[in-house]
Design a protein around this motif. Structure first.
Motif, PDB file in Angstrom:
ATOM      1  N   PHE A  99      17.556  32.297 -74.552  1.00 24.06           N
ATOM      2  CA  PHE A  99      16.979  33.153 -73.523  1.00 24.06           C
ATOM      3  C   PHE A  99      18.065  33.480 -72.504  1.00 24.06           C
ATOM      4  O   PHE A  99      19.155  32.900 -72.521  1.00 24.06           O
ATOM      5  CB  PHE A  99      15.767  32.504 -72.847  1.00 24.06           C
ATOM      6  CG  PHE A  99      16.056  31.171 -72.180  1.00 24.06           C
ATOM      7  CD1 PHE A  99      16.524  31.111 -70.878  1.00 24.06           C
ATOM      8  CD2 PHE A  99      15.846  29.980 -72.872  1.00 24.06           C
ATOM      9  CE1 PHE A  99      16.788  29.893 -70.258  1.00 24.06           C
ATOM     10  CE2 PHE A  99      16.102  28.752 -72.268  1.00 24.06           C
ATOM     11  CZ  PHE A  99      16.572  28.716 -70.965  1.00 24.06           C
ATOM     12  N   THR A 100      17.760  34.432 -71.615  1.00 24.35           N
ATOM     13  CA  THR A 100      18.677  34.801 -70.533  1.00 24.35           C
ATOM     14  C   THR A 100      18.150  34.213 -69.228  1.00 24.35           C
ATOM     15  O   THR A 100      16.976  34.376 -68.906  1.00 24.35           O
ATOM     16  CB  THR A 100      18.800  36.323 -70.408  1.00 24.35           C
ATOM     17  OG1 THR A 100      19.362  36.859 -71.617  1.00 24.35           O
ATOM     18  CG2 THR A 100      19.702  36.701 -69.232  1.00 24.35           C
ATOM     19  N   PHE A 101      19.021  33.537 -68.510  1.00 28.94           N
ATOM     20  CA  PHE A 101      18.666  32.924 -67.232  1.00 28.94           C
ATOM     21  C   PHE A 101      19.426  33.663 -66.144  1.00 28.94           C
ATOM     22  O   PHE A 101      20.661  33.733 -66.164  1.00 28.94           O
ATOM     23  CB  PHE A 101      19.041  31.440 -67.227  1.00 28.94           C
ATOM     24  CG  PHE A 101      18.433  30.658 -66.101  1.00 28.94           C
ATOM     25  CD1 PHE A 101      17.155  30.123 -66.216  1.00 28.94           C
ATOM     26  CD2 PHE A 101      19.136  30.440 -64.921  1.00 28.94           C
ATOM     27  CE1 PHE A 101      16.586  29.395 -65.174  1.00 28.94           C
ATOM     28  CE2 PHE A 101      18.580  29.721 -63.881  1.00 28.94           C
ATOM     29  CZ  PHE A 101      17.299  29.185 -64.010  1.00 28.94           C
ATOM     30  N   ASP A 149      15.723  34.040 -61.705  1.00 26.16           N
ATOM     31  CA  ASP A 149      15.098  32.737 -61.944  1.00 26.16           C
ATOM     32  C   ASP A 149      15.481  31.716 -60.886  1.00 26.16           C
ATOM     33  O   ASP A 149      14.740  30.758 -60.637  1.00 26.16           O
ATOM     34  CB  ASP A 149      15.519  32.205 -63.321  1.00 26.16           C
ATOM     35  CG  ASP A 149      15.113  33.143 -64.438  1.00 26.16           C
ATOM     36  OD1 ASP A 149      13.903  33.279 -64.655  1.00 26.16           O
ATOM     37  OD2 ASP A 149      15.999  33.732 -65.085  1.00 26.16           O
ATOM     38  N   LEU A 150      16.650  31.918 -60.276  1.00 22.55           N
ATOM     39  CA  LEU A 150      17.189  30.947 -59.329  1.00 22.55           C
ATOM     40  C   LEU A 150      18.059  31.684 -58.330  1.00 22.55           C
ATOM     41  O   LEU A 150      18.680  32.693 -58.674  1.00 22.55           O
ATOM     42  CB  LEU A 150      18.027  29.911 -60.090  1.00 22.55           C
ATOM     43  CG  LEU A 150      18.398  28.596 -59.403  1.00 22.55           C
ATOM     44  CD1 LEU A 150      17.160  27.733 -59.219  1.00 22.55           C
ATOM     45  CD2 LEU A 150      19.424  27.841 -60.248  1.00 22.55           C
ATOM     46  N   ILE A 151      18.101  31.189 -57.107  1.00 20.69           N
ATOM     47  CA  ILE A 151      18.974  31.762 -56.079  1.00 20.69           C
ATOM     48  C   ILE A 151      19.870  30.659 -55.541  1.00 20.69           C
ATOM     49  O   ILE A 151      19.413  29.549 -55.287  1.00 20.69           O
ATOM     50  CB  ILE A 151      18.155  32.369 -54.913  1.00 20.69           C
ATOM     51  CG1 ILE A 151      17.325  33.560 -55.392  1.00 20.69           C
ATOM     52  CG2 ILE A 151      19.076  32.819 -53.782  1.00 20.69           C
ATOM     53  CD1 ILE A 151      16.395  34.128 -54.325  1.00 20.69           C
ATOM     54  N   LEU A 152      21.145  30.976 -55.371  1.00 22.19           N
ATOM     55  CA  LEU A 152      22.084  30.082 -54.698  1.00 22.19           C
ATOM     56  C   LEU A 152      22.490  30.754 -53.397  1.00 22.19           C
ATOM     57  O   LEU A 152      23.096  31.827 -53.401  1.00 22.19           O
ATOM     58  CB  LEU A 152      23.318  29.833 -55.574  1.00 22.19           C
ATOM     59  CG  LEU A 152      23.067  29.208 -56.940  1.00 22.19           C
ATOM     60  CD1 LEU A 152      24.388  29.022 -57.684  1.00 22.19           C
ATOM     61  CD2 LEU A 152      22.353  27.872 -56.812  1.00 22.19           C
ATOM     62  N   SER A 153      22.136  30.140 -52.279  1.00 23.86           N
ATOM     63  CA  SER A 153      22.369  30.775 -50.986  1.00 23.86           C
ATOM     64  C   SER A 153      22.161  29.757 -49.867  1.00 23.86           C
ATOM     65  O   SER A 153      21.375  28.819 -50.032  1.00 23.86           O
ATOM     66  CB  SER A 153      21.398  31.946 -50.787  1.00 23.86           C
ATOM     67  OG  SER A 153      21.508  32.498 -49.491  1.00 23.86           O
ATOM     68  N   PRO A 154      22.831  29.930 -48.736  1.00 24.39           N
ATOM     69  CA  PRO A 154      22.518  29.088 -47.576  1.00 24.39           C
ATOM     70  C   PRO A 154      21.302  29.586 -46.806  1.00 24.39           C
ATOM     71  O   PRO A 154      20.877  28.961 -45.837  1.00 24.39           O
ATOM     72  CB  PRO A 154      23.790  29.205 -46.720  1.00 24.39           C
ATOM     73  CG  PRO A 154      24.358  30.537 -47.062  1.00 24.39           C
ATOM     74  CD  PRO A 154      24.025  30.763 -48.513  1.00 24.39           C
ATOM     75  N   HIS A 155      20.726  30.709 -47.233  1.00 29.61           N
ATOM     76  CA  HIS A 155      19.606  31.321 -46.530  1.00 29.61           C
ATOM     77  C   HIS A 155      18.327  31.117 -47.320  1.00 29.61           C
ATOM     78  O   HIS A 155      18.169  31.669 -48.414  1.00 29.61           O
ATOM     79  CB  HIS A 155      19.860  32.820 -46.311  1.00 29.61           C
ATOM     80  CG  HIS A 155      21.184  33.117 -45.698  1.00 29.61           C
ATOM     81  ND1 HIS A 155      21.492  32.782 -44.396  1.00 29.61           N
ATOM     82  CD2 HIS A 155      22.299  33.697 -46.224  1.00 29.61           C
ATOM     83  CE1 HIS A 155      22.737  33.158 -44.137  1.00 29.61           C
ATOM     84  NE2 HIS A 155      23.250  33.702 -45.220  1.00 29.61           N
TER      85      HIS A 155
END
Length: 306
Positions: A99-101, A149-155
């Protein structure tokens, strides 16, 4: 035999059937299930009506299953096993998954964490394709609407349906080309210098820019770029300043010197964000654990104080 009334069949009633079948006793089944004998008897009555069979009949001082009950036992056990596995999510085998993530991350988070994640995927789950899109200042709808599917952030969006986990700490510092200038020695030096600003391609300013405005501080921006990757080309060979996360001194801005900001600005935490509907999904959880593992390895290797 009457048609089966499926509305009288549920996990609890089927579990009661199996308990009585295993124990050969209504009283022992009640103890096993933690309910009263009358509750077990009532459930058996509903099952008899739904299935059109006596299921259990008296024999001496005990009860014995009918032929129908004996033959139905394996099927009911399979149904319960399938329902339990359904409640824990579909099976997930990394080596055979395909699958694509999609992860939303700006270039800072992307270049810092995702190469390590990709190495894990290529080694352990080669069928999982990684797609990275810009996050800007992320919103809850990015996760609610399956844009990623996922977020990488300081916010972190202020929303009760968005889950988060801290990955690593960092702070903003001032980068400069030591071949062309000395570090700013004061707030006045910092403000009067020419700066490289960041305006995300999605149109939002960084939180740092907003903090300057809130403090009533104005600096001179000579050029604005859409991401941190644009800093080195403009910074090299000039006397300009660039304010960026300190961890960028380990990769993108490793050829430049840096000093702390000439005013207080709290460290921030890199977060991993996801929608709560994916909290217990085994594939999603597996990838989250590996993102956390990449961050943990980087934290253990980093000797610098944030």
């Amino acid at each position: 035999m009457n048609p089966i009334d499926t509305f009288n069949l549920d996990i609890r009633s089927l579990s009661t059937f199996i308990a009585v079948l295993d124990e050969g006793s209504v009283s022992r089944a009640a103890v096993r299930l933690g309910v009263s004998q009358s509750a077990v008897s009532h459930t058996l009555d509903r099952l008899r009506q739904a299935l059109g069979d006596a299921l259990f009949v008296k024999s001496g001082r005990g009860i014995v299953p009918t032929r129908y009950a004996v033959q139905a036992g394996p099927h009911v056990r399979q149904i319960l096993d399938d329902l339990h596995s359904l409640s824990s999510g579909p099976p997930f085998t990394p080596a055979s998954a395909e699958f694509t993530f999609t992860i939303a991350a700006n270039d800072y988070q992307r270049d810092l964490l995702l190469p390590g994640l990709l190495s894990v995927l290529r080694r352990e789950a080669p069928g999982i394709r990684l797609q990275v899109i810009p996050s800007g200042i992320p919103t809850a709808d990015m996760l609610r609407k399956d844009l990623c599917d996922l977020i990488l952030s300081p916010h972190a969006p202020e929303a009760t349906d968005i889950m988060q986990r801290g990955l690593m700490a960092d702070r903003m510092v001032v980068f400069y080309d030591p071949a062309r200038r000395q570090p700013p020695e004061s707030l006045a030096d910092y403000l009067k210098a020419d700066h490289i600003g960041i305006l995300f391609g999605t149109g939002e300013k960084t939180a740092f820019e907003g903090s300057l405005s809130a403090r009533g501080l104005t600096r001179k921006t000579a050029v604005t770029v859409s991401n941190f990757s644009g800093l080195p080309g403009f910074l090299h060979g000039t006397d300009m300043l660039a304010t960026a996360p300190r961890r960028m001194s380990e990769h993108l801005l490793k050829d430049f010197a840096w000093v702390h900001l000439p005013f207080d600005y709290k460290p921030f935490t890199m977060l991993m964000l996801w929608h709560k509907r994916n909290q217990n999904d085994p594939a999603h959880r597996w990838i989250r654990n590996h993102v956390n593992g990449v961050a943990a390895a980087m934290n253990s290797q980093n000797d610098h104080s944030i």
